[in-house]
Design a protein around this motif. Structure first.
Motif, PDB file in Angstrom:
ATOM      1  N   ALA A 133      15.714   5.601  -3.710  1.00 19.44           N
ATOM      2  CA  ALA A 133      14.842   4.449  -3.989  1.00 19.44           C
ATOM      3  C   ALA A 133      13.529   4.543  -3.214  1.00 19.44           C
ATOM      4  O   ALA A 133      12.463   4.214  -3.731  1.00 19.44           O
ATOM      5  N   ALA A 134      13.585   5.016  -1.951  1.00 17.54           N
ATOM      6  CA  ALA A 134      12.366   5.132  -1.144  1.00 17.54           C
ATOM      7  C   ALA A 134      11.440   6.203  -1.687  1.00 17.54           C
ATOM      8  O   ALA A 134      10.213   6.050  -1.665  1.00 17.54           O
ATOM      9  N   ALA A 135      12.002   7.320  -2.177  1.00 18.91           N
ATOM     10  CA  ALA A 135      11.175   8.408  -2.703  1.00 18.91           C
ATOM     11  C   ALA A 135      10.674   8.127  -4.105  1.00 18.91           C
ATOM     12  O   ALA A 135       9.780   8.826  -4.597  1.00 18.91           O
ATOM     13  N   HIS A 169       6.508   2.660  -1.396  1.00 18.81           N
ATOM     14  CA  HIS A 169       7.590   2.480  -0.427  1.00 18.81           C
ATOM     15  C   HIS A 169       7.376   3.370   0.790  1.00 18.81           C
ATOM     16  O   HIS A 169       7.542   2.941   1.941  1.00 18.81           O
ATOM     17  N   ILE A 170       7.019   4.627   0.528  1.00 23.85           N
ATOM     18  CA  ILE A 170       6.852   5.583   1.622  1.00 23.85           C
ATOM     19  C   ILE A 170       5.688   5.176   2.511  1.00 23.85           C
ATOM     20  O   ILE A 170       5.788   5.181   3.743  1.00 23.85           O
ATOM     21  N   GLU A 218       6.320  -1.187   7.678  1.00 21.63           N
ATOM     22  CA  GLU A 218       6.581  -2.315   6.795  1.00 21.63           C
ATOM     23  C   GLU A 218       7.837  -2.008   5.975  1.00 21.63           C
ATOM     24  O   GLU A 218       8.128  -0.854   5.679  1.00 21.63           O
ATOM     25  N   LEU A 219       8.576  -3.051   5.605  1.00 16.70           N
ATOM     26  CA  LEU A 219       9.771  -2.896   4.776  1.00 16.70           C
ATOM     27  C   LEU A 219       9.554  -3.640   3.468  1.00 16.70           C
ATOM     28  O   LEU A 219       9.636  -4.867   3.437  1.00 16.70           O
ATOM     29  N   PRO A 220       9.238  -2.929   2.354  1.00 16.56           N
ATOM     30  CA  PRO A 220       9.055  -3.622   1.073  1.00 16.56           C
ATOM     31  C   PRO A 220      10.332  -4.327   0.641  1.00 16.56           C
ATOM     32  O   PRO A 220      11.432  -3.785   0.791  1.00 16.56           O
ATOM     33  N   GLN A 221      10.192  -5.513   0.109  1.00 17.00           N
ATOM     34  CA  GLN A 221      11.370  -6.265  -0.306  1.00 17.00           C
ATOM     35  C   GLN A 221      12.091  -5.567  -1.457  1.00 17.00           C
ATOM     36  O   GLN A 221      13.316  -5.605  -1.545  1.00 17.00           O
ATOM     37  N   LEU A 244      -5.149   4.806   2.287  1.00 18.02           N
ATOM     38  CA  LEU A 244      -5.373   6.117   1.680  1.00 18.02           C
ATOM     39  C   LEU A 244      -4.330   6.405   0.607  1.00 18.02           C
ATOM     40  O   LEU A 244      -4.653   6.934  -0.456  1.00 18.02           O
ATOM     41  N   ALA A 245      -3.060   6.061   0.864  1.00 14.37           N
ATOM     42  CA  ALA A 245      -2.010   6.307  -0.123  1.00 14.37           C
ATOM     43  C   ALA A 245      -2.271   5.517  -1.405  1.00 14.37           C
ATOM     44  O   ALA A 245      -2.086   6.022  -2.516  1.00 14.37           O
ATOM     45  N   ARG A 246      -2.721   4.265  -1.276  1.00 10.87           N
ATOM     46  CA  ARG A 246      -3.029   3.455  -2.463  1.00 10.87           C
ATOM     47  C   ARG A 246      -4.220   4.059  -3.221  1.00 10.87           C
ATOM     48  O   ARG A 246      -4.219   4.146  -4.452  1.00 10.87           O
TER      49      ARG A 246
END
Length: 422
Positions: A106-108, A113-114, A121-124, A319-321
């Motif tokens: 799920a994280a990958a 998420h990464i 941060e922990l996405p809901q 940067l990731a966004r």
């Protein structure tokens, strides 16, 4: 207890937290949603509210000494009404290997998420992936050396409240409690990202061209006319793997230079112009990061993201966004992410009736953006006339580019779900 020099990947010791400033009674103890979820598990499973109030007071006053976190356990000494502090531990069940595999998948699955995990941060949506990361009301098992048999006693409650503050600062504390350390998780995610990138490269590899034997090619004969030039390849090739040698150049730097040169040469061959000449510093940083395959979780690409973000005064999450927007539409995709504008009448005005005709609800307009009333899907009109799709957690202004741009607003939503899902 307070021996940070003995910490390992599966043992972390945190210095005693300072007393908290006075705050309104109705304000939550924690600052993040996952920290407050931990507090909710404590308070909903407690049998005596008065002990919770005393424990929260102990936490506010800084009565909890250094806290040691290991898989399945939080341990600390808590000072009560007697001179000698009490030894308190709170146990939490660790996750099974199958649960961790599901969590890593799920994280990958989403670069957002990464990037969030790297920014602490922990996405809901990641916490809701089907793996019980956060504890329930009966999952926390406190033990204390004091004579109070309450569940929990005020000393154990104080430790639980202070643990919520640790979770606020670093959600990897929660993951360690569930059984995995930060380094092991990031390494596992790196391997997943590398494997996915390798499979994608292998599936998209072009077929080899037919060859001619050297003896036949050099034999005296009348050669036919030269064939027409080959078409421009669809994308630049990846450079070879450069070995590391003592005193030699950095293999990652060579790889980055070769990758960038190949991309620029391909663009020059296909369009006759260098795509870098007119870019700003930020655009060029995003372009360089986007040239790396995968989601940026290997050790070398994490270093690249951090370096480029620092050079442009941005965060790795920014940067990731931006990389996701660049991969969606290049410089125009980045402009759609960062620059709202007022489109003229015409294409923008016709979009809402088209969406309604596709059995979608009435999207809310603002400048060049149309937002789903549920607040989780958004369409943005670029200056190139294309519609770009974005997604966010419902109720949060955290938009990430998704899908492929399209001249048709309904077509831009393809792949984001069925009309019932939207």
């Amino acid at each position: 207890m307070a021996t940070p020099h003995r910490d390992t990947v599966l043992r972390r010791t945190f210095a005693a937290l300072p007393p908290r400033p006075d705050s309104p009674e109705d304000r939550g103890f924690a600052e993040t949603w996952w920290g407050n979820a931990w507090v909710d598990a404590l308070e909903q499973g407690a049998l005596d509210v008065k002990r919770l109030v005393r424990g929260r007071g102990y936490a506010d006053q800084g009565h909890v000494d250094a806290i040691t976190v290991t898989p399945g356990q939080v341990l600390a000494y808590v000072r009560g009404s007697r001179p000698r502090p009490y030894r308190v531990q709170v146990r939490l069940r660790t996750l099974e290997d199958a649960d961790w595999e599901q969590f890593l998948d799920a994280a990958a699955d989403r670069p957002g998420h990464i990037a969030a995990l790297l920014d602490k941060e922990l996405p809901q949506s990641l916490a809701d992936c089907g793996v019980p990361l956060l504890p329930g009301p009966r999952d926390l098992a406190p033990q204390c050396s004091c004579p109070d048999s309450g569940h929990p006693c005020k000393h154990a409650a104080a430790l639980c409240y202070q643990t919520a503050r640790l979770l606020d600062a670093d959600p990897f504390v929660l993951l360690l409690l569930r059984g995995r350390g930060e380094k092991g998780l990031l390494d596992a995610l790196s391997r997943r990202s590398a494997a996915r990138a390798a499979r994608a490269a292998q599936e998209g590899a072009p077929r080899s061209l037919p060859g001619v034997r050297a003896a036949d090619a050099l034999a005296p004969r009348r050669l036919p006319p030269l064939p027409s030039p080959l078409p421009v390849p669809p994308h630049p090739e990846q450079p070879p793997v450069y070995p590391a040698a003592p005193g030699g150049p950095d293999p990652f730097a060579l790889d980055q230079l070769a990758t960038d040169a190949a991309a620029r040469a391909h663009a020059l061959l296909a369009t006759g112009r260098d795509p870098v000449g007119e870019l700003t510093l930020w655009q060029d940083a995003v372009r360089l990061a986007a040239a790396r395959p995968g989601s940026g979780l290997t050790a070398t690409t994490r270093s690249l993201y951090a370096t480029l973000a620092a050079a442009t005064d941005r965060t790795p999450a920014d940067l990731a966004r931006a990389v996701a927007a660049w991969r969606q539409g290049g410089p125009e995709g980045l402009a759609v992410l960062e620059e709202p504008w007022d489109p003229p009448a015409g294409r923008f005005d016709r979009a809402r009736p088209l969406l309604l005709a596709a059995d979608l609800p009435a999207f809310r307009p603002w400048r060049n953006r149309l937002t789903h009333p549920g607040g989780h899907v958004q369409l943005r009109l670029g200056r190139d006339g294309l519609w770009y799709a974005y997604e966010s957690e419902p109720g949060q202004d955290d938009w990430w580019p998704r899908g492929t741009p399209d001249l048709d607003p309904v077509g831009a939503l393809t792949g984001l779900g069925t009309p019932d899902d939207l």
